[in-house]
Design an enzyme around this catalytic site. Structure first.
Site, mmCIF file in Angstrom:
data_model
loop_
_atom_site.group_PDB
_atom_site.id
_atom_site.type_symbol
_atom_site.label_atom_id
_atom_site.label_comp_id
_atom_site.label_asym_id
_atom_site.label_seq_id
_atom_site.Cartn_x
_atom_site.Cartn_y
_atom_site.Cartn_z
ATOM 1 N N ASP A 119 0.838 -1.208 0.000
ATOM 2 C CA ASP A 119 0.000 0.000 0.000
ATOM 3 C C ASP A 119 0.868 1.252 0.000
ATOM 4 O O ASP A 119 0.555 2.243 0.664
ATOM 5 C CB ASP A 119 -0.957 -0.001 1.205
ATOM 6 C CG ASP A 119 -2.076 1.020 1.049
ATOM 7 O OD1 ASP A 119 -2.146 1.697 0.007
ATOM 8 O OD2 ASP A 119 -2.880 1.163 1.991
ATOM 9 N N TYR A 120 1.946 1.201 -0.763
ATOM 10 C CA TYR A 120 2.853 2.337 -0.877
ATOM 11 C C TYR A 120 2.469 3.192 -2.094
ATOM 12 O O TYR A 120 3.253 3.379 -3.031
ATOM 13 C CB TYR A 120 4.298 1.853 -0.994
ATOM 14 C CG TYR A 120 4.946 1.424 0.310
ATOM 15 C CD1 TYR A 120 4.465 1.856 1.547
ATOM 16 C CD2 TYR A 120 6.070 0.591 0.305
ATOM 17 C CE1 TYR A 120 5.074 1.462 2.730
ATOM 18 C CE2 TYR A 120 6.693 0.209 1.485
ATOM 19 C CZ TYR A 120 6.189 0.642 2.701
ATOM 20 O OH TYR A 120 6.805 0.266 3.871
#
Length: 676
Positions: A356-357
């Site tokens: 979830d970067y």
């Protein structure tokens, strides 16, 4: 010699001396009159110039998002005298809606243009205020259905466009655009708040048209202001994460600012075979995924006909077995031709994202000086705490970047990308590894509990893939840096970044066990997500001690200044405080989780709130020294802005409404500060 004669001689001498003194002043006056005469045609333009007026016409002040103001009435010498000038309440106090939501937060940064402040609330009411007094001039309510379920409820602000060829009636010449949490793009008249009938259908466009929206329309939204360039309004989307593999597509679209007609669209998951990015999606996986959306703020270089879009991860975030490959253009900053939507260049900050970067921050357009030459650049802030400085025209990094080997995945069906990019300079702005030996606690028992939690998890540093046994993700999905982006001081060549330091544990749950664990294993702070269409569900939770404090060492929030010429960190200080720890003197140095950006000014100041406490702070931009603290009626997860009235008075304004996800003090306030 008589008295009269002497008086006459003396008077003559005095007159000559006076004329000698006045002659240069007369010459200067004549010169100034000539200059004024030559500039006569320019004076209207000077009067309308936003810098001359001290306006704030875009989300980040300029369309490149620098969050810098040339105003200097408030400076390091007098900032200690700042006082509340006025307070306005929107009437929209945060709380849980009947339909349920992820969180609600008042994150808007107002605009100030044409002598009016414009802002939006979490439910997308648009409000116009008198900037001198805070008195309401008008409000527009898009009538969001409050019984619906939403992934998030927030609006970071509005955008504006002035028609260069005004119509005879003058109606809607200046328009205020707002994207809504129920996926509409609405245009209202800046003078009255009335919908602009010529735009779309009676002033609005349904952004779900052409999008395969799932989950009863709960999670396809707009939370950031649109970009405006060349008569186009360009809008992205916020998409609720981790529901399934095949979520809504993160299409970016440009609409005619007057009519609302669609002019172009761009899908960050490449649908066309000739696009070289298609080869980075294994097989036909580009068909079976979604997201990679642009939920944050875009930047514009109108002179170069470029728009810079920060893209997120493809769906779902934590398992990529259905979308093997590097997944270009996801997790990237992409420069599009603003007039056509064609890709000019791209730079990917994470290959095949499993953490979830997203690229959460507005790309910030700056100019660097090297070897006496000015270089157009774009600064990209990331959740990993990596700061990239790229050439604005080519996307080539202006500092060295290395592809380094990272840990492999142990999950059946997953193939983590073997390397990831790491900027050599600037250094990472947050720690990126948490082991048992790094565990922190306020006392020995707290530290032992954290050590035990970390010992059960896979922890091999940043980019360690999620696993079935559980993996430490550090920094967590909140950053590093987040949507707050960075501010830029062009005089000193500094960028100012606020960061989070909070580790998470991420665990993949085999499908046959997911429902049982979700039903019986939930506890406070644990977030489950189904990731439908994959073999695994997911849960994640912050790594906290029994007392609820982070297991990683403080500071948990910091403010950092980076020299763009050298890539060196100039200074770094803790940012904010946790209200629950106010009785502990040492906790002031521990910092706080923070969401909301900074403002830099020509007065040598950095203004920022963002933390979980209820304080707006001013720091010395050259040293990081704290110079002033102003009390707020609620926490302020928003970016402050500043403007000057024609009277000459400078105001600093911030939205203070709290953030339910951070469990802060909630409210509905807009607060303006000024010198007495």
């Amino acid at each position: 010699m008589g008295d009269a004669t002497r008086w006459g001689i003396t008077s003559t001498r005095c007159l000559v001396q006076a004329l000698e003194r006045l002659f240069p002043l007369i010459i200067q006056a004549i010169a100034w009159l000539a200059i004024v005469g030559m500039l006569g045609g320019c004076l209207p333009a000077l009067r309308d110039d936003p810098i001359t007026l001290g306006e704030w016409p875009s989300y980040g002040n300029d369309i490149g998002g620098t969050r810098y103001s040339p105003l200097a009435q408030i400076d390091r010498g007098n900032v200690g005298r700042l006082r509340v000038a006025w307070t306005y309440r929107t009437g929209e106090v945060g709380g849980v809606s009947p339909g349920g939501l992820g969180f609600i937060a008042f994150e808007a940064t107002p605009l100030m243009i044409d002598g009016t402040l414009f802002l939006s609330t979490p439910y997308n009411r648009v409000i116009a205020l008198d900037p001198e007094t805070g008195r309401e001039r008008w409000r527009y309510d898009p009538a969001i259905d409050r019984t619906r379920r939403f992934a998030i409820l927030t609006s970071r602000g509005v955008s504006t466009w002035l028609d260069p060829a005004p119509r005879a009636d003058g109606v809607c010449r200046r328009r205020i655009f707002v994207g809504t949490v129920d996926a509409r793009l609405i245009a209202v008249d800046a003078a009255t708040g009335t919908p602009c009938a010529s735009f779309g259908r009676n002033g609005q466009i349904d952004l779900t048209e052409g999008i395969d929206v799932s989950d009863e329309r709960c999670c396809y939204q707009v939370t950031s202001p649109a970009a405006v360039v060349g008569g186009l309004v360009v809008v992205g989307s916020a998409i609720g994460d981790n529901r399934a593999a095949d979520l809504e597509r993160g299409v970016v679209r440009a609409y005619d600012a007057w009519t609302g007609a669609l002019r172009w669209s761009w899908d960050p998951i490449p649908p066309r075979a000739p696009d070289p990015a298609r080869a980075t999606w294994a097989g036909d996986s580009w068909r079976r995924t979604g997201a990679a959306n642009v939920w944050s703020v875009m930047s514009v270089d109108a002179e170069r006909d470029l728009i810079f879009v920060p893209t997120s991860s493809p769906s779902p975030d934590f398992y990529g077995g259905q979308r093997l490959g590097a997944n270009v253009y996801a997790n990237s900053v992409v420069a599009l031709r603003a007039s056509t939507g064609e890709v000019v260049w791209h730079f990917q900050v994470v290959h095949h994202d499993l953490w979830d970067y997203d690229v959460p921050a507005q790309p910030v357009l700056v100019n660097l000086t090297r070897n006496g030459q000015s270089i157009p650049a774009v600064v990209v802030a990331t959740k990993m705490g990596h700061l990239y400085v790229l050439h604005r025209e080519t996307g080539v990094s202006l500092f060295p970047v290395e592809e380094r080997a990272v840990p492999r995945s142990t999950v059946p069906g997953e193939e983590a990308w073997p390397t990831q990019p790491f900027p050599v300079r600037p250094r990472p702005l947050v720690p990126s590894r948490l082991t048992v030996d790094d565990a922190w606690g306020a006392d020995a028992s707290e530290r032992d509990a954290c050590r035990a939690r970390i010992a059960r998890l896979r922890s091999e540093g940043i980019f360690t893939p999620p696993s079935i046994e559980g993996t430490v993700t550090f920094p967590g999905y909140g950053g590093g840096m987040n949507w707050s982006s960075v501010s830029h001081d062009p005089v000193r060549g500094l960028v100012i970044a606020n960061t989070n330091r909070l580790a998470f544990a991420v665990t993949l749950i085999p499908r046959d066990r997911y429902q049982q664990e979700r039903t019986t294993g939930a506890r406070r702070g644990r977030e489950f997500a189904p990731q439908r269409g994959t073999p695994y569900g997911m849960y994640r939770e912050a790594l906290l001690s029994p007392r609820g404090l982070p297991c990683n060492p403080p500071p948990w929030g910091a403010l950092t200044a980076v020299d763009l010429a050298t890539g060196d960190v100039r200074w770094e200080v803790p940012l904010g405080a946790h209200p629950e720890l106010s009785a502990q003197a040492e906790a002031r140095d521990w910092g706080s989780l923070n969401f909301g950006g900074s403002l830099t000014t020509a007065g040598g100041l950095v203004f920022i709130a963002a933390a979980r406490d209820t304080t707006l702070r001013a720091f010395d931009v050259e040293t990081g020294k704290l110079l002033w603290e102003g009390d707020l009626p609620a926490s302020a997860q928003a970016t402050p802005m500043t403007y000057r009235r024609r009277s000459g008075k400078q105001f600093v304004v911030i939205a203070a409404g709290g953030h339910s996800g951070l469990r802060t003090k909630m409210g509905d306030y807009v607060v303006a500060f000024a010198l007495p």
